[in-house]
Scaffold this motif. Sequence first.
Motif, mmCIF file in Angstrom:
data_model
loop_
_atom_site.group_PDB
_atom_site.id
_atom_site.type_symbol
_atom_site.label_atom_id
_atom_site.label_comp_id
_atom_site.label_asym_id
_atom_site.label_seq_id
_atom_site.Cartn_x
_atom_site.Cartn_y
_atom_site.Cartn_z
ATOM 1 N N VAL A 66 53.795 -54.639 118.409
ATOM 2 C CA VAL A 66 53.144 -53.431 117.923
ATOM 3 C C VAL A 66 52.799 -52.519 119.098
ATOM 4 C CG1 VAL A 66 52.218 -54.494 115.823
ATOM 5 C CG2 VAL A 66 50.870 -54.543 117.923
ATOM 6 N N ALA A 67 52.656 -51.246 118.792
ATOM 7 C CA ALA A 67 52.283 -50.286 119.830
ATOM 8 C C ALA A 67 51.602 -49.086 119.191
ATOM 9 C CB ALA A 67 53.524 -49.830 120.592
ATOM 10 N N SER A 68 50.778 -48.432 119.993
ATOM 11 C CA SER A 68 50.164 -47.174 119.586
ATOM 12 C C SER A 68 50.346 -46.175 120.718
ATOM 13 C CB SER A 68 48.667 -47.355 119.295
ATOM 14 O OG SER A 68 48.043 -46.092 119.170
ATOM 15 N N LEU A 69 51.074 -45.115 120.434
ATOM 16 C CA LEU A 69 51.234 -44.053 121.421
ATOM 17 C C LEU A 69 49.931 -43.292 121.595
ATOM 18 C CD1 LEU A 69 54.755 -42.691 120.419
ATOM 19 C CD2 LEU A 69 54.186 -44.191 122.334
ATOM 20 N N ASP A 70 49.190 -43.104 120.493
ATOM 21 C CA ASP A 70 47.932 -42.369 120.549
ATOM 22 C C ASP A 70 46.897 -43.061 121.432
ATOM 23 O OD1 ASP A 70 49.024 -40.511 118.801
ATOM 24 O OD2 ASP A 70 48.061 -41.367 117.024
ATOM 25 N N TRP A 71 46.843 -44.384 121.378
ATOM 26 C CA TRP A 71 45.843 -45.154 122.122
ATOM 27 C C TRP A 71 46.384 -45.733 123.423
ATOM 28 C CZ3 TRP A 71 40.685 -46.629 120.705
ATOM 29 C CH2 TRP A 71 40.215 -45.984 119.561
ATOM 30 N N GLY A 72 47.701 -45.726 123.588
ATOM 31 C CA GLY A 72 48.288 -46.254 124.818
ATOM 32 C C GLY A 72 48.161 -47.756 124.939
ATOM 33 N N ILE A 73 48.414 -48.471 123.833
ATOM 34 C CA ILE A 73 48.286 -49.927 123.823
ATOM 35 C C ILE A 73 49.543 -50.559 123.235
ATOM 36 C CG2 ILE A 73 45.770 -50.135 123.823
ATOM 37 C CD1 ILE A 73 45.801 -50.108 120.791
ATOM 38 N N ILE A 74 49.850 -51.762 123.704
ATOM 39 C CA ILE A 74 50.988 -52.518 123.183
ATOM 40 C C ILE A 74 50.583 -53.986 123.071
ATOM 41 C CG2 ILE A 74 52.801 -51.006 124.081
ATOM 42 C CD1 ILE A 74 53.170 -53.053 126.367
ATOM 43 N N GLY A 75 51.274 -54.703 122.221
ATOM 44 C CA GLY A 75 51.002 -56.127 122.102
ATOM 45 C C GLY A 75 51.763 -56.743 120.960
ATOM 46 N N LYS A 76 51.268 -57.868 120.521
ATOM 47 C CA LYS A 76 51.842 -58.580 119.390
ATOM 48 C C LYS A 76 50.717 -59.011 118.469
ATOM 49 C CE LYS A 76 55.941 -60.608 121.468
ATOM 50 N NZ LYS A 76 56.715 -61.849 121.614
ATOM 51 N N ILE A 77 51.047 -59.067 117.196
ATOM 52 C CA ILE A 77 50.099 -59.636 116.237
ATOM 53 C C ILE A 77 50.540 -61.060 115.941
ATOM 54 C CG2 ILE A 77 49.533 -57.403 115.218
ATOM 55 C CD1 ILE A 77 51.294 -58.512 112.764
ATOM 56 N N ASP A 78 49.589 -61.892 115.564
ATOM 57 C CA ASP A 78 49.941 -63.243 115.149
ATOM 58 C C ASP A 78 50.490 -63.195 113.723
ATOM 59 O OD1 ASP A 78 49.163 -64.290 117.565
ATOM 60 O OD2 ASP A 78 47.263 -65.086 116.846
ATOM 61 N N ILE A 79 49.632 -62.796 112.785
ATOM 62 C CA ILE A 79 50.012 -62.806 111.369
ATOM 63 C C ILE A 79 49.454 -61.556 110.688
ATOM 64 C CG2 ILE A 79 49.786 -64.043 109.159
ATOM 65 C CD1 ILE A 79 49.163 -66.570 110.943
ATOM 66 N N PHE A 80 50.278 -60.928 109.865
ATOM 67 C CA PHE A 80 49.799 -59.856 109.007
ATOM 68 C C PHE A 80 50.337 -60.113 107.607
ATOM 69 C CE2 PHE A 80 50.169 -55.497 107.145
ATOM 70 C CZ PHE A 80 48.809 -55.287 107.002
ATOM 71 N N ASP A 81 49.418 -60.304 106.655
ATOM 72 C CA ASP A 81 49.782 -60.487 105.258
ATOM 73 C C ASP A 81 49.825 -59.095 104.633
ATOM 74 O OD1 ASP A 81 49.692 -60.832 102.421
ATOM 75 O OD2 ASP A 81 48.881 -62.847 102.695
ATOM 76 N N VAL A 82 51.025 -58.607 104.388
ATOM 77 C CA VAL A 82 51.224 -57.246 103.893
ATOM 78 C C VAL A 82 50.574 -57.069 102.529
ATOM 79 C CG1 VAL A 82 52.954 -55.520 103.250
ATOM 80 C CG2 VAL A 82 53.368 -57.008 105.217
ATOM 81 N N ASP A 83 50.711 -58.071 101.645
ATOM 82 C CA ASP A 83 50.152 -57.960 100.292
ATOM 83 C C ASP A 83 48.624 -57.946 100.302
ATOM 84 O OD1 ASP A 83 52.759 -57.970 99.387
ATOM 85 O OD2 ASP A 83 52.727 -60.062 98.718
ATOM 86 N N LYS A 84 48.016 -58.828 101.085
ATOM 87 C CA LYS A 84 46.550 -58.893 101.160
ATOM 88 C C LYS A 84 45.981 -57.867 102.133
ATOM 89 C CE LYS A 84 46.126 -63.811 100.080
ATOM 90 N NZ LYS A 84 45.695 -65.121 100.602
ATOM 91 N N ARG A 85 46.873 -57.241 102.917
ATOM 92 C CA ARG A 85 46.475 -56.262 103.948
ATOM 93 C C ARG A 85 45.514 -56.886 104.960
ATOM 94 N NH1 ARG A 85 45.908 -50.928 100.059
ATOM 95 N NH2 ARG A 85 48.095 -50.932 99.466
ATOM 96 N N GLU A 86 45.806 -58.156 105.277
ATOM 97 C CA GLU A 86 44.940 -58.935 106.162
ATOM 98 C C GLU A 86 45.643 -59.225 107.487
ATOM 99 O OE1 GLU A 86 42.337 -63.079 106.127
ATOM 100 O OE2 GLU A 86 43.883 -62.781 104.600
ATOM 101 N N LEU A 87 44.971 -58.872 108.576
ATOM 102 C CA LEU A 87 45.442 -59.146 109.928
ATOM 103 C C LEU A 87 44.720 -60.395 110.421
ATOM 104 C CD1 LEU A 87 46.950 -58.362 112.541
ATOM 105 C CD2 LEU A 87 45.038 -56.837 113.067
ATOM 106 N N ILE A 88 45.503 -61.380 110.864
ATOM 107 C CA ILE A 88 44.929 -62.668 111.265
ATOM 108 C C ILE A 88 45.300 -62.969 112.713
ATOM 109 C CG2 ILE A 88 44.863 -65.152 110.802
ATOM 110 C CD1 ILE A 88 45.849 -64.386 107.891
#
Length: 180
Positions: A66-88
């Motif tokens: 993942v990345a944000s140009l607006d915030w100038g940050i990059i990284g990786k997420i572990d888990i994102f449940d798209v249906d529950k909209r939950e970032l873990i």
Amino acid sequence: MYDHIQISKINDFIFCPHSIYFHEIYESFSEKVYHDEPQTAGRLCHEKIEKKEYSTRKNILQDLEVASLDWGIIGKIDIFDVDKRELIERKFHLKKVFQGNKFQLYCQMICLQEMGFVVEKLTIRSLKDNKKIDVSLPDEKEKNYLWWTLERMRNFKVDGLQKQKNPKKCARCIYAQLCV
């Protein structure tokens, strides 16, 4: 334009800017040289995620860059449940949620939102004790504090580095023997 900050380094910077400096030095070495048991355990808890073996469900995103140009940050997420909209975020063992842990989740959330995802829930999973820790979504004050922290990281200079004032932090630091 500025260099993007790695999300995974925010917690370390808040813990002690020295740790970022020493981590950069040791990054080219084998992790066995500078990792203690907690770091090794943390690495192992992410293996299923990195191999995308946590789940076969299509609504579960794993090890997503993942990345944000607006915030100038990059990284990786572990888990994102798209249906529950939950970032873990998975941690091997977390007794207490620190500001840096929250900031890591906030940054991941910001990146996902910029990428078009809707995030409604933030969670940390402590694997050793099987705890689920809910983290509230950031308000404007917390977002401003996060922005200020990121700016401190961008403007950080190694020269004039002062020793950590909290001996409890030094006692838990894998780089303590290197500090002056």
